[in-house]
Design a protein around this motif. Structure first.
Motif, PDB file in Angstrom:
ATOM      1  N   GLY A 162       0.833  -1.038  -0.073  1.00 30.57           N
ATOM      2  CA  GLY A 162       0.076  -0.072   0.129  1.00 30.57           C
ATOM      3  C   GLY A 162       0.680   1.158   0.049  1.00 30.57           C
ATOM      4  N   MET A 163       2.007   1.233   0.882  1.00 34.39           N
ATOM      5  CA  MET A 163       2.805   2.483   0.817  1.00 34.39           C
ATOM      6  C   MET A 163       3.503   2.513  -0.820  1.00 34.39           C
ATOM      7  SD  MET A 163       4.712   2.061   4.422  1.00 34.39           S
ATOM      8  CE  MET A 163       5.701   3.715   4.347  1.00 34.39           C
ATOM      9  N   ALA A 164       3.807   1.540  -1.231  1.00 36.10           N
ATOM     10  CA  ALA A 164       4.455   1.608  -2.867  1.00 36.10           C
ATOM     11  C   ALA A 164       3.372   2.164  -3.751  1.00 36.10           C
ATOM     12  CB  ALA A 164       4.839   0.273  -3.021  1.00 36.10           C
ATOM     13  N   LEU A 165       1.944   2.206  -3.474  1.00 38.66           N
ATOM     14  CA  LEU A 165       1.153   2.700  -4.452  1.00 38.66           C
ATOM     15  C   LEU A 165       0.849   4.134  -4.073  1.00 38.66           C
ATOM     16  CD1 LEU A 165      -1.214  -0.610  -4.471  1.00 38.66           C
ATOM     17  CD2 LEU A 165       0.458   0.050  -6.129  1.00 38.66           C
ATOM     18  N   ASN A 166       1.421   4.813  -3.186  1.00 39.25           N
ATOM     19  CA  ASN A 166       1.003   6.216  -2.848  1.00 39.25           C
ATOM     20  C   ASN A 166       2.370   7.050  -2.852  1.00 39.25           C
ATOM     21  OD1 ASN A 166      -1.947   6.190  -1.778  1.00 39.25           O
ATOM     22  ND2 ASN A 166      -1.037   4.556  -0.947  1.00 39.25           N
ATOM     23  N   ASP A 167       2.199   8.513  -2.874  1.00 36.92           N
ATOM     24  CA  ASP A 167       3.285   9.236  -2.871  1.00 36.92           C
ATOM     25  C   ASP A 167       2.757  10.379  -1.856  1.00 36.92           C
ATOM     26  OD1 ASP A 167       5.106  11.223  -3.603  1.00 36.92           O
ATOM     27  OD2 ASP A 167       4.186  12.131  -5.264  1.00 36.92           O
ATOM     28  N   PRO A 168       4.016  10.420  -0.906  1.00 34.10           N
ATOM     29  CA  PRO A 168       3.828  11.454   0.233  1.00 34.10           C
ATOM     30  C   PRO A 168       3.611  13.089  -0.219  1.00 34.10           C
ATOM     31  CG  PRO A 168       5.915  10.744   0.255  1.00 34.10           C
ATOM     32  CD  PRO A 168       5.370   9.825  -0.877  1.00 34.10           C
ATOM     33  N   GLN A 169       4.024  13.125  -1.313  1.00 37.36           N
ATOM     34  CA  GLN A 169       4.073  14.726  -1.822  1.00 37.36           C
ATOM     35  C   GLN A 169       2.461  14.968  -2.254  1.00 37.36           C
ATOM     36  OE1 GLN A 169       6.287  16.248  -5.331  1.00 37.36           O
ATOM     37  NE2 GLN A 169       7.906  16.876  -3.729  1.00 37.36           N
ATOM     38  N   THR A 170       1.716  14.038  -2.916  1.00 36.15           N
ATOM     39  CA  THR A 170       0.510  14.270  -3.203  1.00 36.15           C
ATOM     40  C   THR A 170      -0.575  13.459  -2.367  1.00 36.15           C
ATOM     41  OG1 THR A 170       0.602  12.430  -4.652  1.00 36.15           O
ATOM     42  CG2 THR A 170       1.186  14.849  -5.706  1.00 36.15           C
ATOM     43  N   ALA A 171      -0.170  12.443  -1.696  1.00 34.80           N
ATOM     44  CA  ALA A 171      -1.192  11.634  -0.940  1.00 34.80           C
ATOM     45  C   ALA A 171      -0.703  11.290   0.541  1.00 34.80           C
ATOM     46  CB  ALA A 171      -1.565  10.479  -1.694  1.00 34.80           C
ATOM     47  N   LEU A 172      -0.226  12.180   1.481  1.00 35.94           N
ATOM     48  CA  LEU A 172       0.457  12.011   2.423  1.00 35.94           C
ATOM     49  C   LEU A 172      -0.486  11.180   3.664  1.00 35.94           C
ATOM     50  CD1 LEU A 172       2.896  12.485   4.284  1.00 35.94           C
ATOM     51  CD2 LEU A 172       2.086  14.468   5.075  1.00 35.94           C
ATOM     52  N   GLY A 173      -1.790  11.456   3.734  1.00 33.74           N
ATOM     53  CA  GLY A 173      -2.695  10.900   4.382  1.00 33.74           C
ATOM     54  C   GLY A 173      -2.634   9.314   4.237  1.00 33.74           C
ATOM     55  N   PRO A 174      -3.076   8.858   3.046  1.00 40.07           N
ATOM     56  CA  PRO A 174      -3.050   7.427   2.649  1.00 40.07           C
ATOM     57  C   PRO A 174      -1.847   6.737   3.119  1.00 40.07           C
ATOM     58  CG  PRO A 174      -3.926   8.689   0.858  1.00 40.07           C
ATOM     59  CD  PRO A 174      -3.465   9.585   1.549  1.00 40.07           C
ATOM     60  N   ILE A 175      -0.562   7.209   2.635  1.00 37.40           N
ATOM     61  CA  ILE A 175       0.580   6.679   2.749  1.00 37.40           C
ATOM     62  C   ILE A 175       0.829   6.545   4.497  1.00 37.40           C
ATOM     63  CG2 ILE A 175       2.394   8.411   2.842  1.00 37.40           C
ATOM     64  CD1 ILE A 175       3.806   6.682   0.917  1.00 37.40           C
ATOM     65  N   VAL A 176       0.327   7.451   5.055  1.00 38.83           N
ATOM     66  CA  VAL A 176       0.543   7.407   6.408  1.00 38.83           C
ATOM     67  C   VAL A 176      -0.344   6.341   7.288  1.00 38.83           C
ATOM     68  CG1 VAL A 176       0.006   8.664   8.805  1.00 38.83           C
ATOM     69  CG2 VAL A 176       1.429   9.861   6.933  1.00 38.83           C
ATOM     70  N   TRP A 177      -1.292   6.118   6.868  1.00 39.45           N
ATOM     71  CA  TRP A 177      -2.233   5.034   7.115  1.00 39.45           C
ATOM     72  C   TRP A 177      -1.698   3.765   6.947  1.00 39.45           C
ATOM     73  CZ3 TRP A 177      -5.786   5.404  10.826  1.00 39.45           C
ATOM     74  CH2 TRP A 177      -6.536   6.572  10.916  1.00 39.45           C
ATOM     75  N   CYS A 178      -1.140   3.769   5.483  1.00 36.74           N
ATOM     76  CA  CYS A 178      -0.455   2.376   5.486  1.00 36.74           C
ATOM     77  C   CYS A 178       0.495   2.001   6.218  1.00 36.74           C
ATOM     78  CB  CYS A 178      -0.152   2.278   3.798  1.00 36.74           C
ATOM     79  SG  CYS A 178      -1.379   2.218   2.831  1.00 36.74           S
ATOM     80  N   ALA A 179       1.507   2.879   6.346  1.00 33.10           N
ATOM     81  CA  ALA A 179       2.577   3.047   7.344  1.00 33.10           C
ATOM     82  C   ALA A 179       2.210   2.513   8.806  1.00 33.10           C
ATOM     83  CB  ALA A 179       3.338   4.301   7.561  1.00 33.10           C
ATOM     84  N   LEU A 180       1.031   3.066   9.254  1.00 32.56           N
ATOM     85  CA  LEU A 180       0.430   2.648  10.735  1.00 32.56           C
ATOM     86  C   LEU A 180       0.123   1.201  10.465  1.00 32.56           C
ATOM     87  CD1 LEU A 180      -1.633   5.738  11.476  1.00 32.56           C
ATOM     88  CD2 LEU A 180       0.035   4.862  12.942  1.00 32.56           C
ATOM     89  N   ALA A 181      -0.373   0.841   9.480  1.00 35.40           N
ATOM     90  CA  ALA A 181      -0.872  -0.850   9.356  1.00 35.40           C
ATOM     91  C   ALA A 181       0.286  -1.404   9.409  1.00 35.40           C
ATOM     92  CB  ALA A 181      -1.560  -0.826   7.823  1.00 35.40           C
ATOM     93  N   VAL A 182       1.437  -0.936   8.812  1.00 33.37           N
ATOM     94  CA  VAL A 182       2.573  -2.026   8.782  1.00 33.37           C
ATOM     95  C   VAL A 182       3.241  -1.849   9.961  1.00 33.37           C
ATOM     96  CG1 VAL A 182       5.152  -1.825   8.103  1.00 33.37           C
ATOM     97  CG2 VAL A 182       3.460  -1.256   6.446  1.00 33.37           C
ATOM     98  N   ALA A 183       3.336  -0.878  10.855  1.00 26.69           N
ATOM     99  CA  ALA A 183       3.659  -0.831  12.312  1.00 26.69           C
ATOM    100  C   ALA A 183       2.725  -1.561  13.117  1.00 26.69           C
ATOM    101  CB  ALA A 183       3.610   0.701  12.656  1.00 26.69           C
ATOM    102  N   PHE A 184       1.558  -1.758  13.006  1.00 21.50           N
ATOM    103  CA  PHE A 184       0.629  -2.493  13.759  1.00 21.50           C
ATOM    104  C   PHE A 184       1.010  -4.321  13.498  1.00 21.50           C
ATOM    105  CE2 PHE A 184      -3.286  -5.140  14.368  1.00 21.50           C
ATOM    106  CZ  PHE A 184      -3.609  -4.657  15.700  1.00 21.50           C
ATOM    107  N   ALA A 185       1.128  -4.516  12.166  1.00 22.06           N
ATOM    108  CA  ALA A 185       1.288  -5.767  11.815  1.00 22.06           C
ATOM    109  C   ALA A 185       2.821  -6.164  12.331  1.00 22.06           C
ATOM    110  CB  ALA A 185       1.177  -5.842  10.444  1.00 22.06           C
ATOM    111  N   SER A 186       3.566  -5.258  12.203  1.00 23.03           N
ATOM    112  CA  SER A 186       4.955  -5.606  12.564  1.00 23.03           C
ATOM    113  C   SER A 186       5.142  -5.692  14.057  1.00 23.03           C
ATOM    114  CB  SER A 186       5.953  -4.372  12.154  1.00 23.03           C
ATOM    115  OG  SER A 186       7.135  -4.706  12.556  1.00 23.03           O
ATOM    116  N   ALA A 187       4.378  -4.940  14.913  1.00 22.09           N
ATOM    117  CA  ALA A 187       4.547  -4.997  16.195  1.00 22.09           C
ATOM    118  C   ALA A 187       3.764  -6.296  16.681  1.00 22.09           C
ATOM    119  CB  ALA A 187       3.562  -3.859  16.996  1.00 22.09           C
TER     120      ALA A 187
END
Length: 450
Positions: A121-146
């Motif tokens: 999901g992070m790979a499919l987004n760009d923080p310059q134009t879609a910071l919100g979606p990439i942050v949500w994907c990063a949160l999902a990665v962090a939750f699954a990683s934890a």
């Protein structure tokens, strides 16, 4: 092999029987349990930089300001609260998966697939134009990683006795750091490879790199499938929903305080601050490299490859020293070295674009970090009761992140106001209380009940 008896006090971590020779001490690294931890450590280490370290480099290249990068490091607080759902990982079976794979491997498999999906999901987004979606994907990665970390810590603790935990920690750290090379140097190299020369910031290059990282989670997934499930824990005597909830949610924490008595508060305070110098400093490391003019290739080679190799050296040195000299002595040395090496970054900030200086500073910092981490993981493992391994270890490893990650969220604001030099000196001073707490924990004698 079945787990050995746990130490009855912090002091026992210094007086456990030592191997008869250095060769015998090192032979443990070739045992099957150690080798499995190498691959599973890779799976555990891969996500962290991709939502914190390398992610910060990507964000800075995308012109996200330092203050926002610092605040986004609070994504890492997900790891600090994994104890909240760790009792479920410890006790609740997953439909079908637990029956096929066993309790530990089922949760590992679910979490590893979740990490892979979040990275995609992070790979499919760009923080310059879609910071919100990439942050949500990063949160999902962090939750699954934890969640993966909770299950993996229990898997590791239940796979060998306490006398081998330092060695398992070292091989785990080896895999973890190899993953950090791939998630650090590898992701930068892949992004650089996919770039078009002279075209400026290119989100497509980062998408390619993060897609490759998602595919790399196959290492952990395959290892989980091929690994044996640890021997079952002693069965719970709980009957009924209320008894199950008490056994699952209350007893792991009550057991710790019963076992360690008045020394429990000292132990918890030490856990809460032991890695504070490194964690707070680390958030601004990648923005520091960008602002000092280091290229992707320089950062990848020096900090993500050479630096990680030095961390591995430190991890093996720390693991061997812990077996020969005792965990508490190495814990003290690691705390002192970790704080002191932050001062070297303040010196590096006065050098401008100095690759030689970067090599020296990164070598010292990562060597110290490897020694400290091996001793700390062994210390936490020795505190854990086998009946509640996932929950108690999750509590310990979560506690060590809450305060450091919260403070780290303001690191960008501090740098903007006072500069990098003052920031690095301040992070070194944060390590002074740690030395006093290690000394107090070493003198305490909390008794663990069987």
């Amino acid at each position: 092999m079945p787990p050995a008896a746990y130490p009855t006090s912090s002091a026992d971590l210094d007086t456990a029987p030592a191997p008869s020779s250095w060769r015998q001490a090192l032979r443990v690294y070739a045992e099957p349990a150690s080798l499995r931890m190498l691959a599973l450590g890779f799976s555990s280490g891969l996500p962290l930089l991709l939502v914190l370290g390398s992610f910060g480099f990507w964000l800075r290249e995308a012109s996200i300001d330092r203050s926002s990068i610092g605040h986004l490091s609070w994504i890492g607080l997900v790891y600090a609260f994994k104890w909240v759902w760790s009792p479920l990982v410890d006790r609740m079976p997953l439909p079908l998966l637990s029956r096929l794979l066993g309790q530990r491997r089922a949760w590992l498999m679910l979490a590893q697939c979740g990490v892979a999906a979040g990275l995609a999901g992070m790979a499919l987004n760009d923080p310059q134009t879609a910071l919100g979606p990439i942050v949500w994907c990063a949160l999902a990665v962090a939750f699954a990683s934890a969640t993966q970390d909770v299950a993996l810590d229990a898997f590791r603790i239940e796979s060998a006795g306490v006398e081998r935990q330092a060695a398992l920690a070292a091989t785990y750290q080896t895999g973890y750091r190899l993953a950090m090379i791939w998630a650090g140097a590898g992701v930068l190299a892949l992004a650089a490879y996919a770039e078009v020369a002279g075209a400026g910031y290119q989100p497509g290059a980062w998408r390619f790199a993060y897609g490759a990282m998602a595919a790399s989670m196959a290492v952990g997934i395959l290892t989980t499938l091929l690994s044996p499930e640890p021997a079952p824990r002693p069965p719970s005597a709980a009957r009924g929903a209320a008894a199950w909830l008490r056994e699952t949610l209350v007893e792991p924490f009550a057991d710790f305080f019963r076992s360690h008595g008045r020394g429990a508060l000292v132990v918890l305070a030490l856990i809460a601050v032991y890695r504070i110098s490194d964690v707070v400093m680390g958030i601004m490391a990648n923005p520091f490299y960008v602002d000092m003019g280091y290229s992707k290739a320089e950062v990848a080679t020096v900090t993500k490859v050479y630096g990680v190799v030095m961390t591995l050296v430190g991890a093996f040195v720390g693991g061997a020293l812990a077996m020969r000299l005792g965990v508490m002595r190495v814990l003290m040395a690691g705390a002192a070295l970790s704080a002191l090496t932050n001062l070297l970054f303040a010196w590096l900030g006065t050098r401008g674009h100095d690759v030689t200086g970067l090599v020296l500073v990164v070598a010292a910092d990562n060597l110290a970090g490897g020694i400290a981490t091996s001793a700390f993981v062994a210390y936490l493992s020795g505190l854990t009761n086998i009946r509640y391994s996932a929950t108690q270890y999750a509590l310990f490893s979560s506690l060590m992140l809450v305060l450091p990650k919260f403070i780290a969220g303001f690191s960008g604001d501090v740098v903007d106001r006072f500069g990098y030099g003052a920031f690095f000196v301040a992070t070194a001073l944060l390590g002074l209380p740690v030395l006093a707490l290690v000394a107090l924990a070493r003198r305490s004698t909390p008794v663990r009940t069987p």
